[in-house]
Design an enzyme around this catalytic site. Sequence first.
Site: not given
Lengths: 356, 356, 356, 356
Positions: B157-158
């Site tokens: 994920g970011c």
Amino acid sequence: MTEAHLIKTAIVGASGYSGEELVHLLLKHPHAELTAITSRRYAGLTLAQVFPKFASLPHARELKFSEPNPDLVAQKATVAFLALPHGVSSEMAVPLLEKGCRVIDLSADFRLKSAAVYKEFYGHDHPSPHLLAQSVYGLPEIYRGKITQAALVASPGCYPTSILLPVIPLLRARLIQPSTIIADSLSGVSGAGRKAELDYLFVECHESMRPYGLPKHRHLSEIEQELSLAADQTVVIQFTPHLIPVNRGILSTIYLTPASPLEDDESRGRYLAQVTEYFHMAYDGEPFVRVLDGKALPDTKNVVGTNVLEFAWRLDPRTGRLIVMSAVDNIVKGASGQAVQSYNLMFGFPETAGLL
Amino acid sequence: MTEAHLIKTAIVGASGYSGEELVHLLLKHPHAELTAITSRRYAGLTLAQVFPKFASLPHARELKFSEPNPDLVAQKATVAFLALPHGVSSEMAVPLLEKGCRVIDLSADFRLKSAAVYKEFYGHDHPSPHLLAQSVYGLPEIYRGKITQAALVASPGCYPTSILLPVIPLLRARLIQPSTIIADSLSGVSGAGRKAELDYLFVECHESMRPYGLPKHRHLSEIEQELSLAADQTVVIQFTPHLIPVNRGILSTIYLTPASPLEDDESRGRYLAQVTEYFHMAYDGEPFVRVLDGKALPDTKNVVGTNVLEFAWRLDPRTGRLIVMSAVDNIVKGASGQAVQSYNLMFGFPETAGLL
Amino acid sequence: MTEAHLIKTAIVGASGYSGEELVHLLLKHPHAELTAITSRRYAGLTLAQVFPKFASLPHARELKFSEPNPDLVAQKATVAFLALPHGVSSEMAVPLLEKGCRVIDLSADFRLKSAAVYKEFYGHDHPSPHLLAQSVYGLPEIYRGKITQAALVASPGCYPTSILLPVIPLLRARLIQPSTIIADSLSGVSGAGRKAELDYLFVECHESMRPYGLPKHRHLSEIEQELSLAADQTVVIQFTPHLIPVNRGILSTIYLTPASPLEDDESRGRYLAQVTEYFHMAYDGEPFVRVLDGKALPDTKNVVGTNVLEFAWRLDPRTGRLIVMSAVDNIVKGASGQAVQSYNLMFGFPETAGLL
Amino acid sequence: MTEAHLIKTAIVGASGYSGEELVHLLLKHPHAELTAITSRRYAGLTLAQVFPKFASLPHARELKFSEPNPDLVAQKATVAFLALPHGVSSEMAVPLLEKGCRVIDLSADFRLKSAAVYKEFYGHDHPSPHLLAQSVYGLPEIYRGKITQAALVASPGCYPTSILLPVIPLLRARLIQPSTIIADSLSGVSGAGRKAELDYLFVECHESMRPYGLPKHRHLSEIEQELSLAADQTVVIQFTPHLIPVNRGILSTIYLTPASPLEDDESRGRYLAQVTEYFHMAYDGEPFVRVLDGKALPDTKNVVGTNVLEFAWRLDPRTGRLIVMSAVDNIVKGASGQAVQSYNLMFGFPETAGLL
């Protein structure tokens, strides 16, 4: 109230963002008469020429910027707002006070009680340390009584406002450990002031998020002073400001440790109930503090353009920390609106006059 | 390299922001042939019709969106990127893997090693727990070797990317206490995905700063999994995400406590030297991690549109804390660019192919 | 192509927005070797220090800004891009050309054929009128052949590019009246350049839309020169630029009158078919012009970051006017990308090299 | 004025951007008592729950949204503002008027005098054509007298307001040719309404400038109706709206041809003097129209949040055209503020009540 009862009011340094907002608020204020506005840059021009957006308000076509001459200001006004850079403000405040003009200063010059701390954070000797004992820190929810009597109010900074109001009640109630406070704050670009620097150009900010000024931002000095008073012990905190591409607003996310560990759901529930109770005790009835219970979280768009600070909190059962989040308009409740709130107190007006 | 050597590549879910960026990166990739792009919403339309901005790139006028049919995808492609919502991704990954198609999944479905943790954070049973042991967490700077061999890569994920890369070296080197990590993160609005909801309208975001999803955001699960592996002990952290009006970018400010107290300037100096040394050991030579020493602080505008994460750090002598700040493009290094980095590793291309 | 074949290339004035984009494009260009970058402000600093975002690209840590010395530039480079203010550019171009260095100038200094028109619009005598005959207006879609041979290319302005490309084919085909052209153009703030002025501060632009520079903006001179050449008669147009809070992009909406009145649906249909045919004849096969037929309208977000101009048109049956709308990235196709397009032509590279 | 004199006022459709602004204006209005607010989506919730930003205003915690029931509304209120989609508004207006409730409608339903034109532009039969003769177009500067007496006011659209106010005086004075008007208008995103559509997501708008809705935008119908009345002949104009990434504001640039050609400087000087004179005759004394003479040009940031329209003009000696530029807040003077202006007229309050 007849015209005779209007308070003759000056704004010294009326061309920056805080000065502009003061003009906006005082032009509409039911009990203020704006008798002088000063600006070196714009001396001789009318308000309407410098700020076309005010041109349709009464007096905007006649009111002229003048040079920031203290004699003139004291002659024309009973009270002066100073929206000047720190250091410069003091030079204006001293003669104004001597001439009997009350002063509401928006700079950092009179916020600290200690000239030594001032020197540590601002890098030079305090220019008029004899005034520090007399000045009142202009956070009305905390110092309402003193403000009423004050000749010199030092209106708080924007970051400090966003941090102090939600944290002070918890420290006073001994609900949190004073030594582990972390405040992570986001500010709109107006916080940098109206100055022509590359860093604040539209293109340099528009798709940018960046920290700055850490780990020892100047605002720390007044935050720690006030938190220490609330905790009755020396408080040192962590503070990281960030620049965010909005015009206005501060959002502070504050990480706190409960005074004693919360081992189970029951103790957490009791703790949360206490926190909620103290917040309501502190701020129910306050017109400019919005205690968000329920599911809502703060959002700067809900406070921008208003004198309201809103805040919410969450207890994280996984880490045991209490997280408090607050939102405020850096130019209104974080600067000019709050200064007008003090003004209302100083002159016996309803505290919300001109601010709703 | 001749056309015969191009890798037949599919993007499943090519109409969201990550999918769109995958299209952008793979159309320009020197070793990729984009043979299938799928989207329920746009099936039947050409790439040029859906994304006019790609219309001038080769193939954009011929390449058509199709329905997300795994048989068709497996037939057309050697490898598929999945840019789908969690839960949905798994349904596509299982048949693709069975048919021998390698999978790079951008959802959360295969990031966690534990089906129980998945259920705790995502609220339902994991749909294909047998794949969890086999999937590789696609953080190339940490798992380069495993990614090279993987049939199933779970791209991070970011938020996790922005936190893991700067913190893992410190945990591995035992330089910080694992139990006191606080990550305060800011995300651009593209992080919310391309979905028609009131909260993400322009007007609702443009002058807004707001926290959300606390105290238990889903990304915590993968952050804590990876930090625990690095620390060799269970790590629980504090994490607060915020929504900020920029299109792209994540800025994480991470508060850390040194492993042992630093009493004087000398010990602080030694500690900082160690931190610096370990960061350089970890990332010198890494093409996509920029270690900012000197005075620079991270700024998302310096990484947006690139696959680079940049970070800096400060030791606060007043509080004893180490503050690490990182910036990353949530859609590139935080999603699609990092997935292409894994793709390059999986197929033996230079790791920077198509990413500089 | 081996290293030996790289073209030694300089950028004079590499610290503004166009200069920065030139750096970006040329660092990635397959056939360019950036041997000199100049900036008075940043002389002595490395590229990585001034623009951290380039720090991860090859050479960014070694390449240093130098003073804009023509001897040095001519010694180091075969060709120089000049991204300087008008007036200043000429002072650099003259010695460079004398020393045999080819020049691609992004200023207005060599765009006009007439020194008298230059004086009318720029307010002072042209500093080197002898070069005007020799310079080639660097609009590749119009002057491709001449650019190939040119020693001095005057790369067009951003507004002119957005207006000339869609209008020239219509004038050449005698499809519109030359005397009634109105161009209403919107520009992002990067168009104002990287200079510290109050008007371009974030706060002054963020919620602002404003016209400026009318009725006689300097860009009119080159627009009218080129339209007159296409129409084979003197053309005077109406042009209103506006400043809009985006970083990049120009959107021009151009109001045109068909050459003869269109009385009925049939004649309007025939006319539209002709317009469409001429646009396709002019631009099919052009890699950097996107003719939008169908329902799509231009949107700057589809061209920002690319060297593409896109445009669409509508015939209004109620008024009889033809409205053409174009979008372009002011810094890429409107400045630096277009300059690199000329560079590719001048050195025999594929026209799209480094631009896709 | 005592509480007994407050006007019981309803807002039907109070959850869109215009409805929200009506709430804001009427909560602060000295002579209004907000007795009903309706919204299908939010029925049952309090104002404070739906719009946290109003939570600190009086009554916000008690006032609840109800279903839009005309019986209930008519019972609770003397006058109702309708902020509903066109078509829907009429269904509510008819029963309200029958029950004796005065209506200020912000939709397009009652702006046109001709049911045929309505059908041409809105695509369906007018639902209550019998009301068209009775409704008054709510542009106070033009129809002040009629508004005072009206039972049904059709408040103008935002684009029309920005175009009509500066053009009507010129048409009335026969200073311009009625047949060659071109209005090029820019609107902030709030103009699209508060609806969840992909096109209006933050990411889709933030770095975007785009035309839309041409060549026959619905607002044309009311613009042309009113211009025709002013010119005393049928007027057809060119109108191109654009979507721009600001929250609020409309900027219109209007291209006009003087009634007779101006051959020399003297005739141009005389013409300009006439224009200036007529503008001042029309708007001196108007509290909400700011005539910018001198060098200032309009800027939406000077009008956003106010009920003021500001405009300036230039005569281009090169083309002979007169260019008029106006700026207005699309939600205030372009919608809700203007509606409150009508309300003040209808109930005999000072026209500026609650609007300064």
